[in-house]
Design a protein around this motif. Structure first.
Motif, PDB file in Angstrom:
ATOM      1  N   ARG A  11     -10.528   6.918   6.237  1.00  0.00           N
ATOM      2  CA  ARG A  11     -11.810   6.762   6.922  1.00  0.00           C
ATOM      3  C   ARG A  11     -12.590   5.579   6.356  1.00  0.00           C
ATOM      4  N   TYR A  12     -12.509   5.394   5.051  1.00  0.00           N
ATOM      5  CA  TYR A  12     -13.202   4.259   4.420  1.00  0.00           C
ATOM      6  C   TYR A  12     -12.631   2.931   4.895  1.00  0.00           C
ATOM      7  N   HIS A  13     -11.299   2.834   4.981  1.00  0.00           N
ATOM      8  CA  HIS A  13     -10.675   1.597   5.444  1.00  0.00           C
ATOM      9  C   HIS A  13     -10.998   1.327   6.919  1.00  0.00           C
ATOM     10  N   ARG A  14     -11.018   2.382   7.727  1.00  0.00           N
ATOM     11  CA  ARG A  14     -11.379   2.191   9.128  1.00  0.00           C
ATOM     12  C   ARG A  14     -12.809   1.703   9.269  1.00  0.00           C
ATOM     13  N   ALA A  15     -13.711   2.251   8.455  1.00  0.00           N
ATOM     14  CA  ALA A  15     -15.112   1.820   8.514  1.00  0.00           C
ATOM     15  C   ALA A  15     -15.244   0.353   8.109  1.00  0.00           C
ATOM     16  N   ARG A  16     -14.498  -0.061   7.096  1.00  0.00           N
ATOM     17  CA  ARG A  16     -14.552  -1.463   6.678  1.00  0.00           C
ATOM     18  C   ARG A  16     -14.005  -2.387   7.750  1.00  0.00           C
ATOM     19  N   GLN A  17     -12.918  -1.983   8.402  1.00  0.00           N
ATOM     20  CA  GLN A  17     -12.375  -2.802   9.475  1.00  0.00           C
ATOM     21  C   GLN A  17     -13.324  -2.917  10.654  1.00  0.00           C
ATOM     22  N   GLU A  18     -13.976  -1.797  11.004  1.00  0.00           N
ATOM     23  CA  GLU A  18     -14.937  -1.828  12.103  1.00  0.00           C
ATOM     24  C   GLU A  18     -16.138  -2.699  11.750  1.00  0.00           C
ATOM     25  N   ALA A  19     -16.587  -2.633  10.490  1.00  0.00           N
ATOM     26  CA  ALA A  19     -17.715  -3.468  10.081  1.00  0.00           C
ATOM     27  C   ALA A  19     -17.340  -4.933  10.094  1.00  0.00           C
ATOM     28  N   ALA A  20     -16.105  -5.259   9.649  1.00  0.00           N
ATOM     29  CA  ALA A  20     -15.676  -6.649   9.662  1.00  0.00           C
ATOM     30  C   ALA A  20     -15.537  -7.191  11.082  1.00  0.00           C
ATOM     31  N   SER A  21     -15.012  -6.365  11.996  1.00  0.00           N
ATOM     32  CA  SER A  21     -14.886  -6.810  13.387  1.00  0.00           C
ATOM     33  C   SER A  21     -16.236  -6.957  14.050  1.00  0.00           C
ATOM     34  N   ALA A  22     -17.205  -6.090  13.669  1.00  0.00           N
ATOM     35  CA  ALA A  22     -18.556  -6.197  14.249  1.00  0.00           C
ATOM     36  C   ALA A  22     -19.241  -7.479  13.787  1.00  0.00           C
ATOM     37  N   CYS A  23     -19.029  -7.820  12.505  1.00  0.00           N
ATOM     38  CA  CYS A  23     -19.653  -9.044  11.991  1.00  0.00           C
ATOM     39  C   CYS A  23     -19.006 -10.294  12.610  1.00  0.00           C
ATOM     40  N   ALA A  24     -17.705 -10.218  12.888  1.00  0.00           N
ATOM     41  CA  ALA A  24     -17.028 -11.359  13.489  1.00  0.00           C
ATOM     42  C   ALA A  24     -17.480 -11.560  14.930  1.00  0.00           C
ATOM     43  N   SER A  61      -7.407  15.707   1.524  1.00  0.00           N
ATOM     44  CA  SER A  61      -8.770  15.316   1.865  1.00  0.00           C
ATOM     45  C   SER A  61      -9.108  13.950   1.278  1.00  0.00           C
ATOM     46  N   ARG A  62      -8.621  13.672   0.068  1.00  0.00           N
ATOM     47  CA  ARG A  62      -8.895  12.364  -0.532  1.00  0.00           C
ATOM     48  C   ARG A  62      -8.200  11.252   0.243  1.00  0.00           C
ATOM     49  N   ALA A  63      -6.978  11.515   0.704  1.00  0.00           N
ATOM     50  CA  ALA A  63      -6.281  10.514   1.509  1.00  0.00           C
ATOM     51  C   ALA A  63      -6.997  10.280   2.832  1.00  0.00           C
ATOM     52  N   GLU A  64      -7.500  11.357   3.439  1.00  0.00           N
ATOM     53  CA  GLU A  64      -8.231  11.201   4.697  1.00  0.00           C
ATOM     54  C   GLU A  64      -9.530  10.425   4.470  1.00  0.00           C
ATOM     55  N   ASN A  65     -10.225  10.684   3.369  1.00  0.00           N
ATOM     56  CA  ASN A  65     -11.439   9.927   3.055  1.00  0.00           C
ATOM     57  C   ASN A  65     -11.126   8.450   2.846  1.00  0.00           C
ATOM     58  N   LEU A  66      -9.989   8.167   2.209  1.00  0.00           N
ATOM     59  CA  LEU A  66      -9.610   6.775   1.999  1.00  0.00           C
ATOM     60  C   LEU A  66      -9.287   6.092   3.318  1.00  0.00           C
TER      61      LEU A  66
END
Length: 217
Positions: free
Chosen positions: A204-217, A197-202
């Motif tokens: 998910r966190y990286h995917r959210a950061r990538q999506e946020a970075a692509s949205a800002c770009a 579960s901790r690996a899955e949360n990690l």
């Protein structure tokens, strides 16, 4: 104090500092900029090293054809590989994981003993993920009792040792009359995979950061 731009001697272009190769000089305790950009470095160095290994392997196979055929083309080797793959079941992986966890804490056990612990306590042994809420509370009770007794601080029981005590207590009986206290440990067939579960949360966190970075770009 490095310059903001650098000149690449390979492509002949002047590029910003972020695109240049910056390395650390251990002897001088500082950094310096190499006259080479990252693109040229990756294209020449990595590609060259990769091609060198491929060419070395091709040359070795040509010069040692008998050895290559005896290993890679041998039916016995292939059948043994398939047999090992069938033996490497999920239970075997869980037993190896238990063996590694114990070895990390200077408890060297064999794979047979790890299999016995797996059948007895489940795949989460000896982590906290295999304990129920009652088991975690029992750990706190044991820690409190040891603290009240003023146990020597130099030999105070660690959290790992306390968990081992709780695991053993979950299957122990008082004189052979009372039933085992199995409510301290989650049944082996219901235990989760540790850290999954901790690996899955990690992830998910990286995917959210990538999506946020692509949205800002």
């Amino acid at each position: 104090d490095l310059p903001t731009e650098g000149h690449c001697n390979i492509c002949g272009e002047t590029k910003p500092r972020d695109e240049m190769c910056v390395v650390r000089r251990r002897d001088l305790g500082g950094f310096y900029m190499r006259p080479k950009c990252k693109a040229c470095h990756n294209e020449r160095e990595r590609g060259h090293r990769r091609e060198y290994k491929r060419e070395y392997l091709r040359r070795w196979r040509r010069e040692n054809k008998a050895l290559d055929d005896s290993y890679h083309q041998n039916d016995t080797v292939r059948e043994y590989a398939k047999l090992r793959a069938r033996r490497f079941t999920q239970d075997h992986r869980d037993a190896l994981a238990i063996q590694r966890r114990m070895a990390a804490r200077d408890y060297n056990i064999t794979i047979t003993e790890a299999r016995e612990l797996l059948a007895k306590f489940g795949r989460c042994y000896p982590t906290r993920y295999g304990l129920t809420k009652s088991g975690l509370l029992e750990c706190e009770r044991i820690r409190s009792r040891l603290r009240v007794r003023n146990v020597d601080a130099r030999r105070r029981q660690t959290a790992f040792e306390i968990r081992l005590m709780v695991y053993e207590e979950s299957v122990a009986t008082d004189g052979g009359y009372n039933p085992p206290r199995r409510n301290l440990v989650i049944p082996p067939d219901q235990q989760p995979i540790p850290y999954e579960s901790r690996a899955e949360n990690l992830r998910r966190y990286h995917r959210a950061r990538q999506e946020a970075a692509s949205a800002c770009a």
